[in-house]
Structure formats: structure tokens, C-alpha cells
Design a protein around this motif. Structure first.
Motif, PDB file in Angstrom:
ATOM      1  N   ASP A 112     129.572 -34.839 -60.767  1.00  0.00           N
ATOM      2  CA  ASP A 112     128.419 -35.562 -61.282  1.00  0.00           C
ATOM      3  C   ASP A 112     127.144 -34.791 -60.936  1.00  0.00           C
ATOM      4  N   GLU A 113     126.243 -34.689 -61.883  1.00  0.00           N
ATOM      5  CA  GLU A 113     125.012 -33.903 -61.709  1.00  0.00           C
ATOM      6  C   GLU A 113     124.168 -34.403 -60.536  1.00  0.00           C
ATOM      7  N   THR A 114     124.075 -35.706 -60.357  1.00  0.00           N
ATOM      8  CA  THR A 114     123.275 -36.268 -59.263  1.00  0.00           C
ATOM      9  C   THR A 114     123.851 -35.853 -57.915  1.00  0.00           C
ATOM     10  N   VAL A 115     125.154 -35.925 -57.775  1.00  0.00           N
ATOM     11  CA  VAL A 115     125.815 -35.550 -56.523  1.00  0.00           C
ATOM     12  C   VAL A 115     125.639 -34.057 -56.272  1.00  0.00           C
ATOM     13  N   ARG A 156     123.267 -32.137 -57.278  1.00  0.00           N
ATOM     14  CA  ARG A 156     121.869 -31.895 -56.912  1.00  0.00           C
ATOM     15  C   ARG A 156     121.627 -32.276 -55.449  1.00  0.00           C
ATOM     16  N   ASP A 157     122.184 -33.432 -55.017  1.00  0.00           N
ATOM     17  CA  ASP A 157     122.011 -33.882 -53.632  1.00  0.00           C
ATOM     18  C   ASP A 157     122.679 -32.928 -52.645  1.00  0.00           C
TER      19      ASP A 157
END
Length: 139
Positions: free
Chosen positions: A122-125, A127-128
Motif C-alpha cells: 500500500d502506498e501509504t504504508v 511512504r511511512d
């Protein structure tokens, strides 16, 4: 001086792990040979992912999955019907004082691995995680 016991749950003992692996290999061999008198198991490829034994070694839970998926409930029903014969043959092939009772469950570990991969992609993960690495490098 006696060891103090913590309130944290402990994992399986070495003996439980050893017995579980012995049962897993023996069960896999038995299912591969197809020596059972249960017609629904003949010609069915079954993966035995893990076997967990209780601390007293009286019960072993085998986590199984039909190769290729599908027909899980039918496979479980057939394994449960064949349980006495499976237990008898395992007892003969293993060097244990007592053969544990067997319980069969569907192995969901592959589903959990797929879900973990999905979450990590997932892109959000991503990035984090990248931000966390950058913070670690700055320190």
C-alpha cells in the motif's frame, strides 16, 4: 535460587516443537502415499503446513490445505472420518509413548501472508516506512 516466572505467555517448548514437526512429516508422508481407506482422500493432494502439540502432548492440531485450494470442507470431513486410521498409522511410524489425538483445521497462514504483502505494498504504508528510514538515518 529459583527462577522467577513472568506473567508473559510463553511459546511452545522444544519438545512440543519437535513432536509437532515429527507428526507433520509423518502425516505428510502418510497422505502422500495414499494408504488410507477413505475414498475422498485418494487422489487429493494435501499440504500439511504445521502441527501444534499441546504442552501435555495429548492433542495435536494439524493445519492442512488442499493443494490448489477449494474443497476445504470436504477434505476436512474426510480427514475427520479417517482420523482413527490416521492416528493408528502415525502411532506405528513414530517412536512416541502415546499417539496424540488429532484435530484438523484449515491452514490460513497463506491468507495472512497475502494480506501482509497487500498491506506492505500500500502506498501509504510504503511512504511511512520510507519516512521512518529517513528519520533513522538523520539520527
Amino acid at each position: 535460587m529459583s527462577k522467577s516466572r513472568s506473567s508473559e505467555p510463553r511459546g511452545p517448548s522444544q519438545r512440543q516443537l519437535r513432536v509437532g514437526e515429527l507428526i507433520r512429516r509423518s502425516l505428510s508422508d502418510l497422505l502422500t502415499r495414499g494408504d488410507l481407506h477413505e475414498p475422498e482422500l485418494s487422489g487429493l493432494s494435501i499440504t500439511v503446513g504445521e502441527v501444534r502439540a499441546t504442552p501435555d502432548l495429548k492433542l495435536a492440531t494439524a493445519f492442512v490445505l488442499p493443494l490448489g485450494g477449494g474443497g476445504e470442507e470436504r477434505m476436512l470431513a474426510a480427514l475427520r472420518r479417517a482420523k482413527p486410521e490416521i492416528r493408528h498409522q502415525l502411532a506405528r511410524s513414530m517412536k512416541l509413548k502415546h499417539a496424540p489425538d488429532l484435530k484438523f483445521e484449515i491452514d490460513r497462514s497463506f491468507d495472512r501472508m497475502d494480506e501482509t504483502r497487500r498491506l506492505l505494498s500500500d502506498e501509504t504504508v510504503r511512504r511511512d516506512v520510507a519516512a521512518g528510514r529517513a528519520e533513522d538515518e538523520d539520527e
